[in-house]
Scaffold this active site. Structure first.
Site, PDB file in Angstrom:
ATOM      1  N   GLY A  62      97.454  -1.386 -74.081  1.00  0.00           N
ATOM      2  CA  GLY A  62      98.668  -2.161 -74.296  1.00  0.00           C
ATOM      3  C   GLY A  62      99.274  -1.808 -75.638  1.00  0.00           C
ATOM      4  O   GLY A  62     100.474  -1.623 -75.768  1.00  0.00           O
ATOM      5  N   ALA A  63      98.404  -1.719 -76.664  1.00  0.00           N
ATOM      6  CA  ALA A  63      98.872  -1.405 -78.011  1.00  0.00           C
ATOM      7  C   ALA A  63      97.661  -1.116 -78.883  1.00  0.00           C
ATOM      8  O   ALA A  63      96.516  -1.330 -78.485  1.00  0.00           O
ATOM      9  CB  ALA A  63      99.675  -2.581 -78.580  1.00  0.00           C
ATOM     10  N   MET A  64      97.930  -0.643 -80.122  1.00  0.00           N
ATOM     11  CA  MET A  64      96.859  -0.352 -81.071  1.00  0.00           C
ATOM     12  C   MET A  64      97.309  -0.705 -82.474  1.00  0.00           C
ATOM     13  O   MET A  64      98.402  -0.325 -82.908  1.00  0.00           O
ATOM     14  CB  MET A  64      96.463   1.124 -80.999  1.00  0.00           C
ATOM     15  CG  MET A  64      95.244   1.465 -81.837  1.00  0.00           C
ATOM     16  SD  MET A  64      93.781   0.602 -81.241  1.00  0.00           S
ATOM     17  CE  MET A  64      92.889   0.416 -82.787  1.00  0.00           C
ATOM     18  N   GLU A  65      96.403  -1.383 -83.199  1.00  0.00           N
ATOM     19  CA  GLU A  65      96.740  -2.029 -84.463  1.00  0.00           C
ATOM     20  C   GLU A  65      96.666  -1.121 -85.673  1.00  0.00           C
ATOM     21  O   GLU A  65      96.253  -1.556 -86.760  1.00  0.00           O
ATOM     22  CB  GLU A  65      95.812  -3.227 -84.676  1.00  0.00           C
ATOM     23  CG  GLU A  65      94.336  -2.890 -84.890  1.00  0.00           C
ATOM     24  CD  GLU A  65      93.485  -2.888 -83.634  1.00  0.00           C
ATOM     25  OE1 GLU A  65      92.260  -2.979 -83.738  1.00  0.00           O
ATOM     26  OE2 GLU A  65      94.068  -2.795 -82.535  1.00  0.00           O
ATOM     27  N   ASN A  66      97.054   0.138 -85.584  1.00  0.00           N
ATOM     28  CA  ASN A  66      97.018   1.031 -86.738  1.00  0.00           C
ATOM     29  C   ASN A  66      97.824   0.407 -87.880  1.00  0.00           C
ATOM     30  O   ASN A  66      99.022   0.150 -87.721  1.00  0.00           O
ATOM     31  CB  ASN A  66      97.631   2.382 -86.389  1.00  0.00           C
ATOM     32  CG  ASN A  66      97.129   2.908 -85.059  1.00  0.00           C
ATOM     33  OD1 ASN A  66      95.938   2.995 -84.813  1.00  0.00           O
ATOM     34  ND2 ASN A  66      98.069   3.251 -84.180  1.00  0.00           N
ATOM     35  N   GLU A 107      90.835   4.552 -80.823  1.00  0.00           N
ATOM     36  CA  GLU A 107      89.779   3.570 -80.581  1.00  0.00           C
ATOM     37  C   GLU A 107      89.023   3.850 -79.283  1.00  0.00           C
ATOM     38  O   GLU A 107      89.660   4.080 -78.258  1.00  0.00           O
ATOM     39  CB  GLU A 107      90.390   2.158 -80.533  1.00  0.00           C
ATOM     40  CG  GLU A 107      89.342   1.069 -80.622  1.00  0.00           C
ATOM     41  CD  GLU A 107      89.954  -0.314 -80.773  1.00  0.00           C
ATOM     42  OE1 GLU A 107      89.429  -1.111 -81.568  1.00  0.00           O
ATOM     43  OE2 GLU A 107      90.961  -0.604 -80.095  1.00  0.00           O
ATOM     44  N   HIS A 148      95.869  -8.420 -86.081  1.00  0.00           N
ATOM     45  CA  HIS A 148      94.847  -7.426 -86.413  1.00  0.00           C
ATOM     46  C   HIS A 148      94.996  -6.881 -87.833  1.00  0.00           C
ATOM     47  O   HIS A 148      94.025  -6.337 -88.386  1.00  0.00           O
ATOM     48  CB  HIS A 148      94.923  -6.241 -85.450  1.00  0.00           C
ATOM     49  CG  HIS A 148      94.121  -6.405 -84.204  1.00  0.00           C
ATOM     50  ND1 HIS A 148      92.808  -6.789 -84.207  1.00  0.00           N
ATOM     51  CD2 HIS A 148      94.449  -6.189 -82.898  1.00  0.00           C
ATOM     52  CE1 HIS A 148      92.348  -6.822 -82.966  1.00  0.00           C
ATOM     53  NE2 HIS A 148      93.322  -6.466 -82.155  1.00  0.00           N
ATOM     54  N   GLU A 208      88.965  -8.668 -81.835  1.00  0.00           N
ATOM     55  CA  GLU A 208      89.736  -8.806 -80.593  1.00  0.00           C
ATOM     56  C   GLU A 208      89.871 -10.260 -80.135  1.00  0.00           C
ATOM     57  O   GLU A 208      90.928 -10.668 -79.662  1.00  0.00           O
ATOM     58  CB  GLU A 208      89.123  -7.954 -79.491  1.00  0.00           C
ATOM     59  CG  GLU A 208      89.217  -6.454 -79.733  1.00  0.00           C
ATOM     60  CD  GLU A 208      90.645  -5.948 -79.911  1.00  0.00           C
ATOM     61  OE1 GLU A 208      91.604  -6.688 -79.620  1.00  0.00           O
ATOM     62  OE2 GLU A 208      90.799  -4.803 -80.375  1.00  0.00           O
ATOM     63  N   GLU A 245      98.784  -7.652 -82.172  1.00  0.00           N
ATOM     64  CA  GLU A 245      98.562  -6.494 -83.051  1.00  0.00           C
ATOM     65  C   GLU A 245      98.801  -6.856 -84.505  1.00  0.00           C
ATOM     66  O   GLU A 245      98.092  -6.369 -85.401  1.00  0.00           O
ATOM     67  CB  GLU A 245      99.463  -5.336 -82.627  1.00  0.00           C
ATOM     68  CG  GLU A 245      99.269  -4.870 -81.198  1.00  0.00           C
ATOM     69  CD  GLU A 245      97.818  -4.598 -80.840  1.00  0.00           C
ATOM     70  OE1 GLU A 245      97.102  -4.002 -81.664  1.00  0.00           O
ATOM     71  OE2 GLU A 245      97.400  -4.992 -79.733  1.00  0.00           O
TER      72      GLU A 245
END
Length: 875
Positions: free
Chosen positions: A280-284, A135, A318, A337, A315
């Site tokens: 912090g994190a990623m919503e894959n 992202e 998301h 977001e 997450e």
């Protein structure tokens, strides 16, 4: 960096032309653990097949790819001249047919900056770990694609990797086989649902993996089965707590299924905690990634566990807001977001043990929003995102925390049931598609019966932050004759908004408690709103105009309420009300309306009585800022000594082994100011000193070593010995930070060179070096770098990745010089670089604003003290 940009207009043209049917991506990372090449980047093979249709036969477009070498490009069976069609960032596609197939065979570069396919070698055991992070637009660093969120498609990934490695992607594993040549294992994965490029994901390496399972039976009798996984590096396995992670995960899945009425749509649910992570994190979908600092290596506070739970649930939200339904372009980034930020707190409060989630939200998340919304770069929640550089910078406090705050206001305005029913219809109507603001407003209008367009104009499409101030008049009997709320707005953003608020009246009760005795719900509109319901009420000691934190505003106080807080802040019984008062007092300090010295007095008087650990940690962070930024320089030595003394006393007074003791220990280390303070830290490190209940574990050791290094009490030899105790990835980051913090011109020169003049350091070590370099106590030592900063930043921005560029421009800005000369140097650079990249100018403008705000606050306090001195001597 400029050649890697993509504009909204370009994306719009491509979106109108193309419909993407699917991707097949083959990545070969079998040599990832081998020796690095003698020259050039470490690379991997990437072969991508894209099938797509074109609305205009014969039209031209382009695919996105950032790669050091492309072997071949084949369009509809025809081999294209690579030198002609590939320019390093784009693959030109000419003469398209109605139906097309593109095959791109390339060698892509592993990342050391956390953008693309990141390559990390664990210093503890030499193992190699890979993960992707894209992202907003770094999938093109890993495979050829159409890199924009509205060209969704199904993806089928195949990964060739070393034997014994764990390999994951968004879809479930469908098979393993031995390749005909080259060794290793060929891993294939199920084709995904239609998703955007930026949430595709691959992870590979000898990760420690724990499995679990979630099952849910719905009212219609159908059952949903979700395989769960939790992963981290092998070196962190002894610290990993998957049971807690799985408990939060299952609670979240139950909560969102209860509220969203749309079953989790992406099959499995893996959560991986990965090294050197920028976010912090990623919503894959199916493979969520988190920064590994959420695997706690030592004793930490409840607030840290709450923050992790909030992130897990953010997450997870998301999966619906962002993955299932995705914004068309980054203008509507808030559609995912803001909702996820709101849902993180909403679900934490409703589904986990952290019932204080809304208190933390009011105190910590909104502080981020308040700062962002007062910068010159503030923007509406629905922003004008011209290109990818704009998009990268808009992952900010407005898009996240202000947006979430406004959604909380929306829930108060439209009703919780209407809000959730709107979300349910939104998911069903737009599943696997892309949306704009109007799509959300239409369903909320349906479910609430309110004019959402008017609400959106006030809250989503204008920038700025309102202040709400109570105005009181009393009658002869001491009762309220009139109570009104005055709303104002900054001159640059003059919108006055509708606010649904609870106005709370508080008075001192038996035992010195400050308790609420009356409350009225009010719809604030315009410049002045009269609260008729509270007329005739007994005179309050404190009026809190945004009690229960329903709206997004700066809370102000009438003079009597402010005096009550000066004497009785710690006596407020309700923890949310107390947190709101702390936040309001901090905003007054930042605005120069409350002297920083007064705020520090409040911290010393009432910090030790704060029961909410998350609030205490935020207040102590504000105390650091008050001392280092907002206090006149002439007062700092005296106030620093007082703050260190108070921190030491609270450390000894706190409950042994408790969260508050740990928070005060960390704060004391950061504020250590005298030989006696440093001697105590040295004694705690050596074991010669002991404070009951305080465990000086490895993480706390590094916390204590940093100030000792920064003040010259320890040097390279001592830090080398410490690394032998903790020769891990975390230990090396800590050591690098401490080494850069040493008070030496040679040390600072070396740190500057490592960050600015070389790209050898990974993103995590760049961050650590900058943090050690920029010590507030070393103002004179850092002064020579002010001019050099302005000489290099444009080159850094052009030559380095945007992530590193952001770190350098923000982290090395000479704000700690705290003088008008630095402000003037900043203005001179801005005036001389009108044509610099807009994103770079934005970053510099933001740093300038922080400095200018600090100087205004300092000057306001100096003027106030001068007037008081004159009045005293005049009397």
């Amino acid at each position: 960096m400029p050649g890697e940009n993509l504009t909204r207009n370009e994306a719009g043209v491509r979106s109108r032309l193309l419909t993407v049917h699917g991707y097949e991506v083959v990545l070969d990372v079998r040599d990832a653990a081998g020796p690095a090449p003698a020259s050039g980047p470490r690379t991997f093979r990437s072969t991508t097949t894209i099938r797509f249709s074109c609305a205009e036969e014969g039209a031209d477009t382009f695919a996105d790819l950032i790669a050091p070498h492309v072997h071949s490009v084949t369009l509809n069976g025809e081999s294209l001249n690579v030198d002609r069609v590939f320019d390093g960032t784009r693959v030109r596609l000419e003469g398209l047919r109605a139906e097309n197939e593109l095959i791109v065979d390339a060698r892509c570069a592993y990342s050391r900056t956390g953008e693309g396919l990141h390559h990390f070698t664990d210093p503890e055991d030499g193992e190699t770990y890979l993960y992707t992070q894209y992202e907003p637009a770094d999938a093109r660093r890993v495979f050829a694609n159409f890199e924009q969120p509205d060209l969704k498609a199904p993806y089928a990934f195949t990964v060739l990797a070393p034997r014994e490695w764990v390999v994951l992607s968004n879809g479930a594993a469908t098979g393993e086989s031995v390749p005909p040549e080259g060794g290793g294992v060929r891993h294939t994965f199920a084709t995904t649902k239609p998703i955007s490029t930026y949430i595709t994901a691959v992870l590979a390496g000898p990760y420690h993996q724990v499995r679990d399972h979630y099952s849910r039976t719905f009212a219609d009798g159908t059952t949903l089965e979700i395989p769960l996984g939790a992963l981290c590096r092998k070196g962190l396995a002894k610290h990993f707590d998957p049971d807690e992670i799985f408990a939060t995960t299952k609670a979240g899945l139950d909560f969102f299924h209860d509220h969203f009425d749309f079953p989790y749509p992406f099959g499995k649910y893996d959560q991986a905690f990965v090294p050197e992570y920028n976010l912090g994190a990623m919503e894959n979908p199916g493979l969520v990634t988190f920064r590994e600092e959420y695997v706690f290596r030592g004793r930490t506070t409840r607030a840290a566990y709450q923050a992790r739970a909030n992130t897990l649930l953010h997450e997870m939200a998301h999966m619906w807001f962002g993955d299932l339904v995705t914004m068309e372009w980054w203008d509507d980034l808030w559609l995912k977001e803001s909702f996820a930020d709101f849902m993180g707190a909403y679900a934490s409060h409703g589904a986990t043990r952290f019932d204080e989630a809304w208190i933390t939200f009011a105190n910590r998340r909104k502080a981020w929003a308040y700062r962002a919304d007062q910068l010159p770069s503030t923007h509406p929640i629905t922003a004008d995102i011209r290109d990818l550089q704009d998009a990268k910078l808009n992952f900010d406090g407005i898009t996240y925390a202000k947006g979430a705050s406004v959604l909380k206001q929306l829930v108060a305005y439209a009703g919780e049931d209407a809000f959730l029913e709107g979300a349910r219809r939104y998911f069903k109507r737009h599943a696997y598609g892309n949306t704009r603001l109007s799509d959300l407003l239409s369903v909320l209008t349906e479910t609430s019966g309110r004019d959402m367009a008017e609400w959106a104009r006030a809250w989503l499409q204008t920038a700025g932050l309102n202040s709400l101030t109570p105005r009181l008049r009393h009658d002869a009997d001491g009762r309220i004759a009139e109570l009104a709320i005055e709303q104002d707005a900054p001159q640059d953003h003059p919108t006055l908004r509708p606010h649904r608020v609870q106005v709370g009246l508080y008075r001192l009760a038996e035992g010195g408690r400050l308790v609420r005795y009356a409350v009225a719900g009010v719809d604030v509109a315009g410049a002045l709103t009269v609260v008729d319901e509270l007329v005739g009420t007994e005179r309050p000691d404190l009026v809190l105009v945004n009690d229960e934190d329903l709206t997004y505003c700066k809370t102000r106080f009438d003079p009597a309420s402010l005096e009550t807080l000066r004497e009785h802040l710690g006596a407020i019984e309700d923890p949310l009300a107390r947190a709101l008062c702390w936040s309001a007092l901090w905003n007054l300090t930042r605005d120069g309306l409350l002297p920083a010295a007064d705020f520090l007095t409040l911290v010393r008087r009432f910090g030790g009585a704060e029961t909410q650990i998350g609030v205490l940690q935020m207040v102590l962070s504000w105390a650091d800022s008050a001392l280092e930024w907002y206090l006149p320089r002439a007062r700092r030595a005296e106030e620093a000594a007082e703050l260190a003394r108070a921190a030491g006393e609270e450390l000894r007074r706190a409950e042994p082994g408790g969260d508050h003791q740990l928070a005060w220990a960390r704060f004391f280390a950061g504020r250590a100011d005298s030989d006696a303070d440093f001697a105590l830290l040295e004694g705690l490190l050596s074991g010669k000193e002991r404070i009951e209940g305080l465990v000086v574990d490895q993480e706390l050791r590094w916390t204590m070593l940093l100030p000792l290094a920064a003040h010259g009490r320890i040097g390279e030899a001592e830090l080398a010995r410490e690394l032998t105790r903790d020769d891990t990835a975390s230990g090396r980051r800590h050591q690098v930070r401490c080494l850069a913090a040493r008070p030496s011109a040679e040390v600072k020169e070396a740190a500057w060179a490592a960050v600015v003049e070389s790209d050898a350091l990974s993103n995590a070590l760049v961050e650590a070096t900058i943090d050690g370099f920029a010590r507030p106590s070393q103002r004179e030592l850092l002064a020579p770098f002010t001019a050099r900063y302005f000489e290099v930043i444009e080159g850094v921005w052009e030559q380095r990745s945007i992530e590193i560029g952001m770190s350098v421009v923000r982290g090395l800005f000479p704000g700690h010089q705290q003088d008008r000369a630095t402000l003037e140097a900043t203005d001179a650079w801005l005036n001389a670089h009108q044509d610099a990249a807009p994103a770079l100018r934005r970053l510099v403008l933001e740093q300038r604003d922080d400095l200018h705000r600090a100087l205004r606050a300092q000057e306001a306090q100096e003027s106030r003290e001068a007037r008081e001195s004159e009045e005293e001597h005049g009397a």
